[in-house]
Scaffold this active site. Structure first.
Site, PDB file in Angstrom:
ATOM      1  N   THR A   1       1.350   4.075   2.183  1.00 62.31           N
ATOM      2  CA  THR A   1       0.945   4.366   3.558  1.00 62.31           C
ATOM      3  C   THR A   1       1.419   5.722   4.066  1.00 62.31           C
ATOM      4  OG1 THR A   1       2.897   3.213   4.424  1.00 62.31           O
ATOM      5  CG2 THR A   1       0.875   1.910   4.136  1.00 62.31           C
TER       6      THR A   1
ATOM      7  N   TYR B   1      -5.934   9.096   2.506  1.00 62.17           N
ATOM      8  CA  TYR B   1      -5.416   7.750   2.758  1.00 62.17           C
ATOM      9  C   TYR B   1      -6.543   6.817   3.212  1.00 62.17           C
ATOM     10  CZ  TYR B   1      -3.046   3.917   5.148  1.00 62.17           C
ATOM     11  OH  TYR B   1      -2.648   2.673   5.576  1.00 62.17           O
TER      12      TYR B   1
ATOM     13  N   ALA C   1       0.864  -1.188   0.000  1.00 58.60           N
ATOM     14  CA  ALA C   1       0.000   0.000   0.000  1.00 58.60           C
ATOM     15  C   ALA C   1       0.896   1.232   0.000  1.00 58.60           C
ATOM     16  CB  ALA C   1      -0.911   0.023   1.220  1.00 58.60           C
TER      17      ALA C   1
END
Length: 282
Positions: free
Chosen positions: A62, A125, A60
Site C-alpha cells: 500500500t 498502485y 497488499a
C-alpha cells in the site's frame, strides 16, 4: 467457520482476527513475514493445509509512492498475489474476500463513485489494485474502501496527533476529498459479508465526506486542541511533490450495501471520537 486471513499484521488484518475470533470462528492469520503473497506455492500450501471456509485477503503493498517507483513489485503483490489466493481458494472450495481501494478511480467525477462506475486508475498502485480485482473472479467478494485508520499500525490519525505535538501550525490539502474508514468498523462489516457469503463488489466506508484539511481539524477537535492550528493548502503546494498522483475525489457511495438493505457504517466523526480517546488513553 474456518477463516484464513492474510495481512493479519496490518491495520485491518489485526481487527479481522479479533472480530472473527470473538465471534467464535476458527481463525488462522498470516502476516507478511509468514506468507509472501508473491509466492504461489506458499499461498497454495497455506490454504490447502488449513482448508478454510473463507479466505480474507487484507494483504497488499500500500506504499503508494513506492509502488509508482517499482511497478513490477506492485503488480506482483497486488495483482498476481490475489490470483494465487483465488487459485488456492478454488482448490479447497473457500469463499474469497478481497480488499481493494478508491485508487481504482481517477477522481474526476463530480459526485460519489458507485460500484458500477468505470475504474480509471491514474497511479501504479491503483492499476495494480484494479488488477487484483480482475484476478479474483466472479464468485469472490471485492470490498473497496478508503482512507483507512485505526488503533493498530501507521495511519493519518496518528500522524496528525504526532505532528500536532511537534508543530504549532499544520498544513493539509483541501482539494482531496474522501470518506475516512475505521479499521474496526470495516472489519465488522467484512465479517458480516463473509458470514452471509455475499458475493460481488461493495464499497465499504464510514459515512461523511471531508478533505484532509477538514479531517485534520476534526482530529484536533477530538483531542481537545485548537483546530485553527490547521491551514489548508492545495496538492500542488506539497513540497516535495509526491511521485504518485492522488484522486481528488475519493468519495465512495456505499450503494450496493444501501440498496441491499444492509446498515451502513456510522459517521466518521462517531468513530474518530472513539479512536482518538483510545489513542490518548494509552
Amino acid at each position: 467457520m474456518r477463516v484464513l486471513i492474510t495481512g493479519a499484521g496490518g491495520q485491518v488484518g489485526r481487527e479481522l482476527v479479533e472480530v472473527f475470533t470473538a465471534d467464535g470462528h476458527e481463525v488462522v492469520g498470516f502476516d507478511r513475514a509468514s506468507l509472501d503473497l508473491a509466492d504461489r506455492d506458499a499461498a497454495m500450501s497455506a490454504i490447502c493445509a488449513f482448508e478454510p471456509d473463507a479466505v480474507v485477503n487484507a494483504a497488499a503493498w500500500t506504499a503508494v509512492d513506492a509502488c509508482e517507483l517499482d511497478p513490477d513489485r506492485a503488480f506482483l503483490v497486488n495483482a498476481l498475489g490475489p490470483r494465487y489466493l483465488a487459485e488456492a481458494a478454488r482448490v479447497v472450495g473457500a469463499h474469497l474476500v478481497h480488499l481493494s481501494t478508491d485508487y481504482v478511480f481517477d477522481g474526476s467525477k463530480t459526485g460519489p463513485y458507485l460500484e458500477w462506475d468505470q475504474p480509471n486508475p491514474v497511479s501504479v498502485y491503483g492499476r495494480s489494485k484494479l488488477g487484483g480485482e480482475q484476478e479474483v473472479g466472479p464468485t469472490a467478494t471485492i470490498i473497496r474502501t478508503s482512507w483507512v485508520c485505526g488503533f493498530h499500525g501507521n495511519n493519518m490519525v496518528k500522524t496528525i496527533l504526532r505532528l500536532a505535538a511537534e508543530h504549532d501550525v499544520l498544513s493539509f490539502v483541501d482539494d482531496q476529498r474522501g470518506h475516512p474508514t475505521f479499521a474496526d468498523d470495516l472489519a465488522a462489516m467484512i465479517k458480516r459479508l463473509v458470514v452471509e457469503r455475499r458475493t460481488g463488489l461493495f464499497h465499504v466506508t464510514n459515512q461523511g465526506a471531508v478533505s484532509w484539511y477538514e479531517f485534520a481539524r476534526a482530529v484536533l477537535e477530538c483531542a481537545g486542541q485548537d483546530p485553527d492550528r490547521v491551514r489548508p493548502i492545495a496538492t500542488s503546494e506539497l513540497d516535495p511533490p509526491r511521485p504518485a498522483p492522488r484522486p481528488a475525489n475519493s468519495v465512495l457511495d456505499n450503494a450496493a450495501l444501501r440498496l441491499s438493505g444492509v446498515p451502513l457504517l456510522p459517521h466518521y466523526r462517531h468513530s474518530l471520537d472513539r479512536l482518538v480517546a483510545r489513542l490518548l488513553d494509552r
